[in-house]
Design an enzyme around this catalytic site. Structure first.
Site, PDB file in Angstrom:
ATOM      1  N   ARG A 112      34.087  35.177  44.689  1.00  0.00           N
ATOM      2  CA  ARG A 112      33.569  35.660  43.406  1.00  0.00           C
ATOM      3  C   ARG A 112      32.763  36.956  43.485  1.00  0.00           C
ATOM      4  O   ARG A 112      32.292  37.483  42.493  1.00  0.00           O
ATOM      5  CB  ARG A 112      32.708  34.553  42.763  1.00  0.00           C
ATOM      6  CG  ARG A 112      32.606  34.656  41.259  1.00  0.00           C
ATOM      7  CD  ARG A 112      31.337  34.063  40.697  1.00  0.00           C
ATOM      8  NE  ARG A 112      31.120  34.542  39.338  1.00  0.00           N
ATOM      9  CZ  ARG A 112      30.554  35.700  39.066  1.00  0.00           C
ATOM     10  NH1 ARG A 112      30.153  36.509  40.014  1.00  0.00           N
ATOM     11  NH2 ARG A 112      30.403  36.069  37.803  1.00  0.00           N
ATOM     12  N   LEU A 113      32.590  37.474  44.701  1.00  0.00           N
ATOM     13  CA  LEU A 113      31.770  38.687  44.824  1.00  0.00           C
ATOM     14  C   LEU A 113      32.673  39.910  44.666  1.00  0.00           C
ATOM     15  O   LEU A 113      32.945  40.639  45.617  1.00  0.00           O
ATOM     16  CB  LEU A 113      31.015  38.677  46.148  1.00  0.00           C
ATOM     17  CG  LEU A 113      29.956  37.570  46.161  1.00  0.00           C
ATOM     18  CD1 LEU A 113      29.344  37.407  47.537  1.00  0.00           C
ATOM     19  CD2 LEU A 113      28.865  37.850  45.125  1.00  0.00           C
TER      20      LEU A 113
END
Ligand code: FMN
Length: 200
Positions: free
Chosen positions: A179-180
């Site tokens: 998710r980064l």
């Protein structure tokens, strides 16, 4: 396959073209397919896919459609749109927002003339976005028109043509695990574009 990330000295249009070429090279189907989001005068949005058909000399993104369609009606009253590309083979997305104007008739003529004949006939007979009684009638109208025209060229209907989206912002999104993701927005600056990073 990985792509270059935005940098202040990179022009968004150049970077977009680099990513587009990489998406095409990756073998994915129809990298030129993009979501076009418009909104009516009350701000109610609608979205649909259209095809990117290149750029005009000012770097505006071109697409073609029916000028009586729902999207065209919304653009007549609210000429702002957003375009979205999702290229899963690169795990990137590009969002463009900008003002939309109709292309000059000569550009629509030139593009219409380059289309396959069946697409030209379809553009003439289809009252895009309007209710129709049945599909067969549409097919019959195409056959009828093809017969009527014989070998003659299909004239571009006056209600079919192009639009150009002049980018007022470009967002480049680079996906990562966990998710980064990375997000970069180009916005117009005093000279050229300014580049800002956004949280994912
Ligand atoms: C991959 C794909 C590409 C499409 N390309 C176009 C296009 O370039 N122009 C167009 O008018 N419709 C295109 N369509 C159809 C539109 O998504 C839409 O159904 C049609 O334009 C009517 O939209 P509207 O009622 O919102 O005006 C495409 C659909 C798909 C799935």
């Amino acid at each position: 396959m990985s792509v270059r990330k935005p940098e202040p000295e990179l022009q968004p249009l150049d970077l977009f073209q680099e990513w587009f070429a990489a998406a095409a090279k990756s073998g994915m189907a129809m990298p030129e397919a993009m979501t076009l989001a418009t909104a009516d005068e009350d701000g109610r949005p609608s979205a649909r896919m259209v095809l990117l058909k290149g750029f005009d000399p000012a770097g505006r993104l071109r697409f073609f459609t029916n000028y009586d369609s729902r999207k065209a009606g919304e653009l007549d009253r609210n000429p702002h749109a957003s375009l979205l590309f999702w290229w899963p083979s690169l795990y990137v997305q590009v969002r463009v927002e900008g003002k939309v104007t109709r292309l000059p008739a000569a550009e629509s003529d030139a593009y219409f003339a380059s289309r396959p004949r069946l697409s030209q006939l379809g553009a003439v007979v289809s009252p895009q976005s309007r209710p129709i009684d049945d599909f067969q009638t549409l097919l019959d109208q195409v056959s009828h028109l093809a017969h009527e025209l014989g070998e003659a060229p299909v004239p571009r209907p006056a209600n079919w043509g192009g639009y150009a989206v002049a980018p007022e912002s470009w967002e480049f999104w680079v996906g990562h695990d966990g998710r980064l993701h990375e997000r970069f927005v180009y916005r117009p600056a005093a000279s050229g574009w300014s580049l800002t990073r956004l949280a994912p």
